[in-house]
Structures are given as structure tokens and as C-alpha cells.
Design a protein around this motif. Structure first.
Motif, short mmCIF file in Angstrom:
data_model
loop_
_atom_site.label_atom_id
_atom_site.label_comp_id
_atom_site.label_asym_id
_atom_site.label_seq_id
_atom_site.Cartn_x
_atom_site.Cartn_y
_atom_site.Cartn_z
N GLU A 123 31.49 50.34 26.00
CA GLU A 123 30.73 51.56 25.73
C GLU A 123 30.66 52.49 26.94
N THR A 124 31.51 52.21 27.94
CA THR A 124 31.39 52.92 29.24
C THR A 124 31.98 54.33 29.22
N GLN A 125 32.82 54.67 28.24
CA GLN A 125 33.47 55.99 28.24
C GLN A 125 33.27 56.67 26.89
N PRO A 126 32.03 57.06 26.59
CA PRO A 126 31.79 57.74 25.31
C PRO A 126 32.35 59.17 25.33
N ILE A 127 32.78 59.65 24.17
CA ILE A 127 33.25 61.04 24.06
C ILE A 127 32.27 61.87 23.23
N GLU A 178 56.14 66.33 18.09
CA GLU A 178 56.25 65.47 16.90
C GLU A 178 55.83 64.04 17.23
N ASP A 179 56.22 63.61 18.47
CA ASP A 179 55.81 62.25 18.89
C ASP A 179 54.30 62.18 19.00
N LYS A 180 53.70 63.19 19.55
CA LYS A 180 52.25 63.21 19.70
C LYS A 180 51.57 63.17 18.34
N LYS A 181 52.18 63.87 17.37
CA LYS A 181 51.59 63.88 16.03
C LYS A 181 51.61 62.47 15.41
N VAL A 182 52.70 61.73 15.64
CA VAL A 182 52.79 60.36 15.11
C VAL A 182 51.66 59.50 15.68
N VAL A 183 51.43 59.67 17.00
CA VAL A 183 50.38 58.89 17.65
C VAL A 183 49.01 59.32 17.15
N LYS A 184 48.83 60.63 16.99
CA LYS A 184 47.55 61.14 16.53
C LYS A 184 47.23 60.62 15.12
N ASP A 185 48.24 60.60 14.24
CA ASP A 185 48.03 60.09 12.88
C ASP A 185 47.63 58.60 12.92
N ALA A 186 48.24 57.91 13.83
CA ALA A 186 47.91 56.48 13.93
C ALA A 186 46.48 56.30 14.37
N ILE A 187 46.04 57.11 15.34
CA ILE A 187 44.66 57.01 15.81
C ILE A 187 43.70 57.38 14.67
N THR A 188 44.05 58.42 13.93
CA THR A 188 43.17 58.89 12.86
C THR A 188 43.03 57.84 11.75
N ASN A 189 44.14 57.18 11.41
CA ASN A 189 44.15 56.23 10.29
C ASN A 189 43.76 54.80 10.68
N LEU A 231 46.99 51.32 25.40
CA LEU A 231 45.97 51.24 24.36
C LEU A 231 44.63 51.01 25.02
N ALA A 232 43.70 51.92 24.77
CA ALA A 232 42.37 51.81 25.39
C ALA A 232 41.33 51.69 24.29
N GLY A 233 40.62 50.55 24.27
CA GLY A 233 39.62 50.31 23.25
C GLY A 233 38.25 50.74 23.74
N HIS A 234 37.46 51.39 22.84
CA HIS A 234 36.12 51.86 23.16
C HIS A 234 35.18 51.51 22.02
N THR A 235 33.87 51.44 22.36
CA THR A 235 32.85 51.17 21.33
C THR A 235 31.67 52.09 21.56
N ASP A 236 30.70 52.04 20.61
CA ASP A 236 29.45 52.75 20.82
C ASP A 236 28.53 51.83 21.61
N ASN A 237 27.26 52.22 21.74
CA ASN A 237 26.34 51.43 22.57
C ASN A 237 25.49 50.45 21.77
N ALA A 254 27.38 60.18 13.74
CA ALA A 254 28.70 60.80 13.90
C ALA A 254 29.23 60.58 15.30
N GLY A 255 28.31 60.67 16.26
CA GLY A 255 28.74 60.46 17.65
C GLY A 255 29.17 59.02 17.88
N ARG A 256 28.42 58.10 17.35
CA ARG A 256 28.81 56.70 17.51
C ARG A 256 30.13 56.40 16.81
N GLN A 257 30.38 57.07 15.66
CA GLN A 257 31.65 56.90 14.97
C GLN A 257 32.80 57.36 15.85
N ASP A 258 32.60 58.49 16.53
CA ASP A 258 33.66 59.01 17.41
C ASP A 258 33.88 58.07 18.58
N ASN A 259 32.83 57.45 19.07
CA ASN A 259 32.97 56.58 20.24
C ASN A 259 33.67 55.25 19.91
#
Length: 453
Positions: A429-433, A339-350, A384-390, A440-445
């Protein structure tokens, strides 16, 4: 004749000495001579009295003595006085009195050798016109030339003398002759002091008949003159100036200087008041800045202001709580539920930011509030780890990713989460997923990862 001249000289000397006794200093005059401009007559001394003495003679400046009944005039002492009411500075009305003797010899008819007329009285009312008010002292008028013209009544007794004969009275019973006369004169007054004037004048008296010398001949009325010197004394309060000698221009100048001085003093007082007010504002501002400095001072550099630091002088790099006291490390087992993980996941999604900025959009607040509540209630730590696209430079992407992670941390801390339990890092931009080649890929990153532990 010589005796009369000697008497006149002594009289003139006495009057001059008396005038000096009444003289005052210029400083006193300056103080007393001021009258507020456009004041009424009650601000001045308008009544005055005068006494004088001089020479009476049948000789006058009008016509020739050859036409008189007696062609050789002699001089006799005369005396007089008056009371005057000054109406305006240039005009006054006065009541005069004149007495003495008038004599002459060289009778043209050969019957009488000389005459002597005793002037019992001569009372007249005259207008006194001041021609000018000459200012030699810069403060008030000193010299006032004047003209007089009037009408009066006199009583006199003429006596005729024949060579070797008994004197003959004009009237057998030695009664006085009563006749009107017209006095016309000129002169000059010199101010000697406050309320005292030296009066020097010459007056011709036109008698209404040919009886004054006791002998009627020809068709011309008699006349005689009076050259005199005397003193005039102003009546009333000495604090008031004479209306006849007052210089209104000097008063207007004094008024202007006083008003100018008052204006300068008022302006200076206003300037001083504004300076004092500015000084007080500066003092209050300095005091406020000093108080603010006290509230924001952090002597030990632990991130907690001295005003709230319950543990001052904490060693450098020591992790502290909200009170500035070192955190006590305790081995606590943390269990993260689904349940805790779900709270965090919702926060990341929103989680959404303004384009190219670290500003969190309001739509992300509700899910972040739940994460804050979870961290407070279960004492979790969060990375908290911040990431960007390239897209963009490496430096700009690294900074943006760090700023977005710090922005999320600041929000959670504002909701009561212990700042020491949140770590915010940026990876740029060093850790793209996903691939940065697609939108779409840049949005995910472009993301901020939440890791509970």
C-alpha cells in the motif's frame, strides 16, 4: 499228559518266535497304517489266513464234568486253520478246520475205562465279532478281544477201552461218524506287526449227538473244547493296513495334521508372495523417486534442472536462458510503439483477481496472451509492480501485491516468455495513486502496473 503239555509248550514257543520274525518297526507301521478317512474296503487288507495249535479235551466251561460219560478228561494236541473275510472293522466271516484227538477216562458206567476219538476233520463257518480295538500304541489297535459263533460238520472215529479188554470201535466196520456241531468261542488277537497277529482263543464245540465219546448214556449231547494259540496273516498288498486292526481315528488325526500343515504352508506361501510383491513395489518406488530426483535436481542453482541444463556448473547469480546457459548481454535498442502501449494498457484494464487472492480470473487471459505474444516477438523486458489499498495489515498487503505480480509473471512464462525478462515486485500500500478514503480510490490503488522496456 506231561508229554502233551511239553509238546504244547514247544508249539507255543515256536509260534512266538515266528511272530517276532514278522514284526516291524513302529515307524513302518506309522507309514503304512494311514488310510484316507471314509475310504472303501479296497483300501484295506480284508482277507487273512490263520494257523493254530493247542489242546483238545472233553472238559468245557459249560456244565459239570460229573455229568459227562467220562469224568476224567485228558488233553491231546489239536491243530487247525482258517481263512477269514473281514466285512467291517468289527465283524468278519471265517471258514475253520480242526483236527486232532480227544480222550478221557473214568467212565461212569464201569463198562469202559476210557475213550479216544480221532477227529478226522471238523469244518465250520463262523462269524467273528470283534468286541473292542484296544489302542496301546496311539497309532493303531494292538489288542482285539473277539467272540465266534458258527455251524459245521465233522467226521470222527471213537474207540472205547475196557479194563483188560480189546478196544471197541464205535462202528464195527471202523467207519467214521458224520455229525454236525456248533462251535462257540472267545479269544484275543495281538498285533505283532504289519499283517501278523498272535491269536489266542478258547472254543467249545457242541456236538449234535451223544456219539462223540463212543458211548451213549443219559440225555445230554457230547461236547469238547479246544484251547489254542496261533498266528494270523493278512493277505494282500503290504502297503495296506488290516481292516480289523485299523484305527480310523488315527487316520483322521493324521489327515487333520496334514491339512493343517498344507493350510499353514499355503498361508506362508501367500505371505511370502505378498512380501515379495511389497518388496518389488518398494524397489519400483525407490527407482521412481530416484528418477524424479534426477529430473528435478539443479546442481548449479540456476533454475534449470540438470536434465535440461546444457551449461552445468553456471556461477551463482548468473542469469541464464531456458537451456541453463548464461545470457549474452547485447545492446539492443528497444522501441515501444503506441500500439504496444495500447496492448499493455488493455491488459492492465482487463486484469482481475479473485477477491483477496492472487488467482487470475479467466476473463483476463485474452489480453495477457497479447502481452505474451508482444514480449516474445519483440524481445521486450517487462516490469510488473503489484499494489494494494490500505485495507488490512502492511505485511499482508505487501505479500498480496508480490503474489499477484508473480502470478502474472508465471502466466506469461507459461505462454513462452523468457522468465529472465520479467521482473515482478510488490509494493503493498506504499504507492497509492488515489485516496484510500473512498471506494473508487481504493479500487484504483489495487492494481498491477506493466512497464515495457
Amino acid at each position: 499228559m506231561k508229554s502233551n503239555l511239553k509238546k504244547a509248550t514247544l508249539l507255543l514257543t515256536g509260534l512266538m518266535v515266528g511272530g517276532k520274525l514278522f514284526a516291524q518297526s513302529p515307524d513302518t507301521l506309522d507309514t503304512k497304517d494311514y488310510v484316507q478317512p471314509f475310504s472303501g474296503s479296497d483300501s484295506y487288507r480284508t482277507w487273512s489266513i490263520g494257523v493254530n495249535g493247542g489242546l483238545l479235551t472233553p472238559f468245557t466251561i459249560f456244565g459239570s464234568n460229573r455229568n459227562q460219560d467220562f469224568i476224567h478228561p485228558t488233553a491231546q494236541l489239536g491243530y487247525g486253520g482258517y481263512i477269514k473275510k473281514q466285512i467291517i472293522p468289527s465283524f468278519g466271516i471265517q471258514l475253520d478246520y480242526l483236527g486232532g484227538k480227544v480222550s478221557g477216562d473214568g467212565g461212569q458206567n464201569g463198562t469202559y475205562s476210557d475213550f479216544e476219538t480221532k477227529l478226522n476233520y471238523a469244518a465250520s463257518i463262523s462269524g467273528n465279532l470283534t468286541l473292542a480295538n484296544i489302542n496301546w500304541m496311539h497309532k493303531k489297535g494292538v489288542i482285539q478281544p473277539y467272540l465266534t459263533f458258527g455251524w459245521g460238520l465233522m467226521g470222527y472215529k471213537p474207540v472205547l477201552n475196557a479194563n483188560g479188554a480189546t478196544p471197541v470201535n464205535f462202528k464195527a466196520n471202523n467207519e467214521s461218524v458224520k455229525e454236525y456241531f456248533i462251535p462257540v468261542g472267545t479269544g484275543v488277537k495281538i498285533n505283532l506287526g504289519s499283517g501278523v497277529n498272535l491269536d489266542m482263543g478258547y472254543q467249545v464245540n457242541f456236538v449234535g449227538s451223544d456219539n462223540f465219546d463212543g458211548y451213549k448214556t443219559g440225555g445230554m449231547n457230547d461236547r469238547f473244547s479246544y484251547a489254542h494259540i496261533g498266528l494270523e496273516f493278512a493277505l494282500g498288498k503290504t502297503s495296506k493296513p488290516q481292516l480289523a486292526t485299523h484305527n480310523p481315528v488315527s487316520s483322521m488325526r493324521t489327515e487333520y495334521l496334514w491339512e493343517n500343515m498344507k493350510t499353514k504352508q499355503a498361508l506362508q506361501a501367500q505371505i511370502d508372495a505378498e512380501k515379495a510383491a511389497n518388496a518389488k513395489l518398494r524397489s519400483d518406488l525407490d527407482e521412481t523417486n530416484a528418477n524424479l530426483a534426477k529430473l528435478t535436481a539443479d546442481s548449479d542453482g540456476d533454475g534449470v534442472p540438470d536434465a535440461n541444463d546444457k551449461c552445468p556448473n553456471t556461477p551463482a547469480n548468473t542469469k541464464v536462458d531456458g537451456s541453463g546457459c548464461p545470457l549474452v548481454k547485447q545492446e539492443v535498442k528497444v522501441y515501444v510503439t503506441e500500439e504496444d502501449k495500447k496492448v499493455v494498457k488493455d491488459a492492465i484494464t482487463n486484469l482481475e483477481f479473485d477477491f483477496g487472492k492472487s488467482t487470475i480470473r479467466q476473463t483476463s487471459y485474452p489480453s495477457l496472451d497479447k502481452v505474451a505474444e508482444l514480449l516474445v516477438n519483440k524481445n521486450f523486458s517487462l516490469k510488473l509492480a503489484g499494489h494494494t489499498d490500505n485495507v488490512g495489515s502492511d505485511a499482508a498487503n505487501l505479500k498480496l501485491s508480490k503474489d499477484r505480480a508473480e502470478s502474472v509473471k508465471s502466466y506469461l512464462v507459461s505462454k513462452g516468455v523468457n522468465a529472465s525478462r520479467i521482473e515482478a515486485v510488490g509494493y503493498g500500500e506504499t504507492q497509492p495513486i488515489a485516496s484510500n478514503k473512498t471506494a473508487a480510490g481504493r479500487q484504483d490503488n489495487r492494481r498491477v502496473e506493466f512497464t515495457l522496456y
